[in-house]
Every structure is written in C-alpha cells, then in structure tokens.
Scaffold this motif. Structure first.
Motif, PDB file in Angstrom:
ATOM      1  N   SER A   1       4.114   0.751 -15.436  1.00  0.00           N
ATOM      2  CA  SER A   1       3.724  -0.556 -14.923  1.00  0.00           C
ATOM      3  C   SER A   1       4.638  -1.627 -15.462  1.00  0.00           C
ATOM      4  CB  SER A   1       2.289  -0.872 -15.335  1.00  0.00           C
ATOM      5  OG  SER A   1       2.270  -1.286 -16.670  1.00  0.00           O
TER       6      SER A   1
ATOM      7  N   LYS B   1       3.514   9.730  -9.738  1.00  0.00           N
ATOM      8  CA  LYS B   1       2.826   9.854 -11.014  1.00  0.00           C
ATOM      9  C   LYS B   1       2.152  11.221 -11.147  1.00  0.00           C
ATOM     10  CE  LYS B   1      -0.565   7.409 -13.842  1.00  0.00           C
ATOM     11  NZ  LYS B   1      -1.535   6.310 -13.863  1.00  0.00           N
ATOM     12  N   LEU B   2       1.681  11.724 -10.057  1.00  0.00           N
ATOM     13  CA  LEU B   2       0.968  13.003 -10.080  1.00  0.00           C
ATOM     14  C   LEU B   2       1.922  14.190 -10.168  1.00  0.00           C
ATOM     15  CD1 LEU B   2      -1.871  12.380  -7.508  1.00  0.00           C
ATOM     16  CD2 LEU B   2      -2.018  12.497 -10.010  1.00  0.00           C
ATOM     17  N   SER B   3       3.146  13.968  -9.835  1.00  0.00           N
ATOM     18  CA  SER B   3       4.071  15.090  -9.858  1.00  0.00           C
ATOM     19  C   SER B   3       4.458  15.422 -11.295  1.00  0.00           C
ATOM     20  CB  SER B   3       5.311  14.735  -9.039  1.00  0.00           C
ATOM     21  OG  SER B   3       6.067  13.780  -9.739  1.00  0.00           O
TER      22      SER B   3
ATOM     23  N   VAL C   1       2.313   1.694  -3.370  1.00  0.00           N
ATOM     24  CA  VAL C   1       1.320   2.209  -4.309  1.00  0.00           C
ATOM     25  C   VAL C   1       1.127   3.708  -4.118  1.00  0.00           C
ATOM     26  CG1 VAL C   1      -1.141   2.194  -4.827  1.00  0.00           C
ATOM     27  CG2 VAL C   1       0.099   0.050  -4.648  1.00  0.00           C
ATOM     28  N   ASN C   2       1.038   4.090  -2.875  1.00  0.00           N
ATOM     29  CA  ASN C   2       0.859   5.519  -2.596  1.00  0.00           C
ATOM     30  C   ASN C   2       2.042   6.336  -3.107  1.00  0.00           C
ATOM     31  OD1 ASN C   2      -1.613   5.127  -1.439  1.00  0.00           O
ATOM     32  ND2 ASN C   2      -0.795   4.922   0.648  1.00  0.00           N
ATOM     33  N   GLU C   3       3.219   5.792  -2.908  1.00  0.00           N
ATOM     34  CA  GLU C   3       4.410   6.506  -3.387  1.00  0.00           C
ATOM     35  C   GLU C   3       4.380   6.625  -4.903  1.00  0.00           C
ATOM     36  OE1 GLU C   3       7.422   5.043   0.195  1.00  0.00           O
ATOM     37  OE2 GLU C   3       7.639   4.271  -1.853  1.00  0.00           O
ATOM     38  N   LEU C   4       4.005   5.563  -5.559  1.00  0.00           N
ATOM     39  CA  LEU C   4       3.957   5.581  -7.019  1.00  0.00           C
ATOM     40  C   LEU C   4       2.899   6.550  -7.521  1.00  0.00           C
ATOM     41  CD1 LEU C   4       4.412   1.783  -7.792  1.00  0.00           C
ATOM     42  CD2 LEU C   4       6.050   3.623  -8.150  1.00  0.00           C
ATOM     43  N   ARG C   5       1.781   6.567  -6.803  1.00  0.00           N
ATOM     44  CA  ARG C   5       0.727   7.509  -7.195  1.00  0.00           C
ATOM     45  C   ARG C   5       1.205   8.950  -7.042  1.00  0.00           C
ATOM     46  NH1 ARG C   5      -4.144   4.373  -4.513  1.00  0.00           N
ATOM     47  NH2 ARG C   5      -4.880   3.207  -6.321  1.00  0.00           N
ATOM     48  N   ALA C   6       1.868   9.206  -5.947  1.00  0.00           N
ATOM     49  CA  ALA C   6       2.378  10.560  -5.722  1.00  0.00           C
ATOM     50  C   ALA C   6       3.374  10.932  -6.791  1.00  0.00           C
ATOM     51  CB  ALA C   6       3.001  10.640  -4.329  1.00  0.00           C
TER      52      ALA C   6
ATOM     53  N   GLN D   1       0.834  -1.200   0.000  1.00  0.00           N
ATOM     54  CA  GLN D   1       0.000   0.000   0.000  1.00  0.00           C
ATOM     55  C   GLN D   1       0.867   1.247   0.000  1.00  0.00           C
ATOM     56  OE1 GLN D   1      -3.055   0.762  -0.328  1.00  0.00           O
ATOM     57  NE2 GLN D   1      -4.054  -1.233  -0.259  1.00  0.00           N
TER      58      GLN D   1
ATOM     59  N   ALA E   1       7.874   4.501 -12.690  1.00  0.00           N
ATOM     60  CA  ALA E   1       6.445   4.476 -12.429  1.00  0.00           C
ATOM     61  C   ALA E   1       5.678   3.660 -13.451  1.00  0.00           C
ATOM     62  CB  ALA E   1       5.900   5.905 -12.412  1.00  0.00           C
TER      63      ALA E   1
END
Length: 315
Positions: free
Chosen positions: A269, A232-234, A225-230, A222, A267
């Motif tokens: 997949s 990705k958003l940057s 995933v959160n790190e990857l999402r962050a 988890q 990032a």
DNA sequence: GATAGGCCAACCCTTACATCA
DNA sequence: GATGATGTAAGGGTTGGCCTA
C-alpha cells in the motif's frame, strides 16, 4: 431585487448559498445597473436579434439606454430621464384606469386573436387599441398581447445589460415601449426564467459528464484493485517480498506502517511504502495522493481533497 | 431594542393563448 | 383544416427585506 445571476446560481449554489443571499440583498438595495452581467447571460445568444431591422432598432435603443441607464456614476445617482427617442412614442398611448399603476396599453404590441398571420393581425389590430382582457359576449376573455419584434429586441438588449429593473427603470422602459410597467416586469421575469432554464440544462449536461467521468474512473480503479488482489494472492507476490520485520501504526492516521525499508512490491500500500521510507505523516499523505495521476475534473478534485481531509491528524 | 403588520419586488408554478410543423 | 409541440405573456401564490407604528 431578486435572484441574481440566475444562470450561475445553480452551479455556484452547490457550495454557496450565502453568496446568493448577499447578492439578492445587494440587488434589492441598490439595483445598480453597473453590476456585472452574469456569465450565463453573456453566454446566452439572441439569434433573432441578428435581423437587420432589429439591429436598427437597437441602434435607436442605445441612445435610449443611455438615458434610462446612464453610464457609470450617472447611473447610480440619476433619475431616469424622460426621453422622447426610441420606439414610436408618437403613437398615442391609451391610458387604462384599471390598476394602481397607470396602465398604458400598447398600440405596438399585438393582440393575437383567432387565426391568421401575424403581420395581418398587426395591421388590423394596431389601431384597435388593446387590453389583456376583452369582453367577449359578457365573458372576459384573456387575450394575449404579443410584443412586437422591436419591443422584444429592446427588452432583450436591456436585459443583456441588467437582468433586473428597478421601478424607475421599469417605468421608463414601459413608457419607452408604450407598454404597461407590468408587462415590462413580466417580460423580465419570464426572461430570467428562460435564462435559468437554459443554464440549468447546461449545468445538467455538465453534471452528466462529471458522472460519466467518475463512473469511468471508478471502473478503472475497481479493475486496478482486482488486479492488485490477484497479484497479492499469487505465490510470487510473497516470494518477491521481504517479510516486514515490524509493523507500526501511525499515531495520527492510524495506518499500518512497515518500519523496515523492505517492501519493493508494487502491491504494497502507498501508506506502507511512504511510512517505511521514513517520511512524515504529511508527506505520506501527499505522496499517497500523488501516486496516481488524477483526471482533470473538478469533482474528482473535490473528492481528492476529501480524502486528504480524512487523512488529517485527529484532534 | 424587539415585534407585528403592511408594502413591495422578485420568484416560482401554472395557465392560456399563439404559432409552427 | 386538425393536431400536437413549443414558445411566451400573464395570473396568482409565496417569500424575504424594509419601513413604521
């Protein structure tokens, strides 16, 4: 007959109920004394048997076992031979005619009644004879027979070799110990229950640890995933990433793939990375599953396999 | 060959008693 | 000595396999 390998059953039954049935049938038919001892039984410790006098009884008993449970081929073919060795067969056995079996009360086992130390009662009651039901003022009172240490030790030792008895073995053992066959039967039954209980506790502990490991793994994933999402958003994520020229979908696994070898971003997949390198579906699958080192845990291994299955080509 | 019923052995759950702290 | 916890022998019900009519 019976539920064999009680100990392992719980863990094994997670996936193999048929095996249990087969084993049951096997035991029912053969009662082969030579069947391997379940691991759970081998693990069981019998601390009281370390007592010296008991050990002497055990030595006595080994000759008894050789008689009742003849080794190797003799075991399978042989009738249990009569024996006069072992525990105190000189004590007269009281024959009680109240069952379809010949009930032999035990002068050795103790009928515990009232208070007082065991040794005292043993002395007082050993010559009393015993029955499990005594008439106390016209009302039947269930008296509890306490097996002597020697009897228990012999039974324990026998159980270590065979956790079930066929009728002949039961009779022989009962005769050997001056007990009723029913008592031997009950003792083995209760002993199997205790073994199973112990093994259940062990299995429970194991499953608890598995659960903890999985929880930890889940928490870690988890976080990832959160790190990857962050990431990705940057904006930097897009700045460092070459735009994919075309997107294609793997016909087998239906994962989106980038046809150009452009993405070097962490990032991206795994599926994208693998497919974009031009490797096959299967390689993709394997690569994806091998990206992260997994904990050495049978449960996660199972889950990993499941994820592989999901990724198999659809029919 | 299929089937019902009896027998038997094992299991499970529970109870009753003994023992111990 | 009373009491609660624990251990264990035993009772009773259920199940499944085998045998036989």
């Amino acid at each position: 007959m019976g539920e064999k390998n009680d100990g392992l059953r719980l863990s094994l039954s997670l996936g193999c109920g048929d095996e249990e049935k087969q084993q049951k049938q096997k035991n029912m038919n053969s009662q082969s004394p030579s069947q391997p001892l379940p691991l759970s039984l081998m693990r069981t410790s019998f601390p009281f048997m370390q007592q010296q006098n008991i050990q002497q009884q055990i030595q006595h008993k080994s000759s008894f076992l050789a008689d009742v449970f003849p080794s190797s081929s003799e075991r399978n073919a042989g009738e249990p031979r009569l024996f006069l060795r072992g525990i105190d067969v000189n004590q007269p056995a009281t024959v009680i005619d109240c069952d379809e079996e010949v009930m032999v009360s035990s002068p050795i086992s103790t009928v515990s009644s009232g208070s007082g130390k065991r040794s005292e009662r043993e002395e007082n009651e050993a010559d009393r004879g015993s029955s499990s039901l005594e008439d106390d003022g016209g009302e039947a009172v269930r008296k509890k027979l306490r097996l002597s240490k020697e009897q228990a030790a012999v039974l324990e030792e026998t159980f270590k070799e065979h956790n079930t008895l066929n009728p002949k073995q039961k009779l022989a053992l009962a005769k050997q110990l001056n007990l009723r066959p029913r008592q031997v039967e009950v003792w083995f039954q209760n002993r199997r229950a205790r073994t199973k209980l112990k093994q259940t506790e062990v299995d429970c502990e194991y499953l608890k640890r598995c659960c903890e490991n999985l929880t930890e793994e889940n928490r870690r994933l988890q976080k990832e995933v959160n790190e990857l999402r962050a990431l990705k958003l940057s904006p930097q994520f897009y700045m460092n990433m070459n735009p994919p020229t075309t997107l294609t979908m793997c016909p087998q696994c239906e994962r989106v793939a980038v046809s150009s070898s452009s993405s070097s971003s962490a990032a991206a997949s795994t599926s994208i990375a693998a497919t974009s390198s031009g490797i096959t579906h299967q390689q993709n699958t394997l690569t994806a599953s091998n990206q992260r080192s997994m904990p050495l845990n049978p449960w996660t291994a199972i889950f990993r396999n499941q994820s592989l299955d999901v990724h198999q080509p659809r029919s």
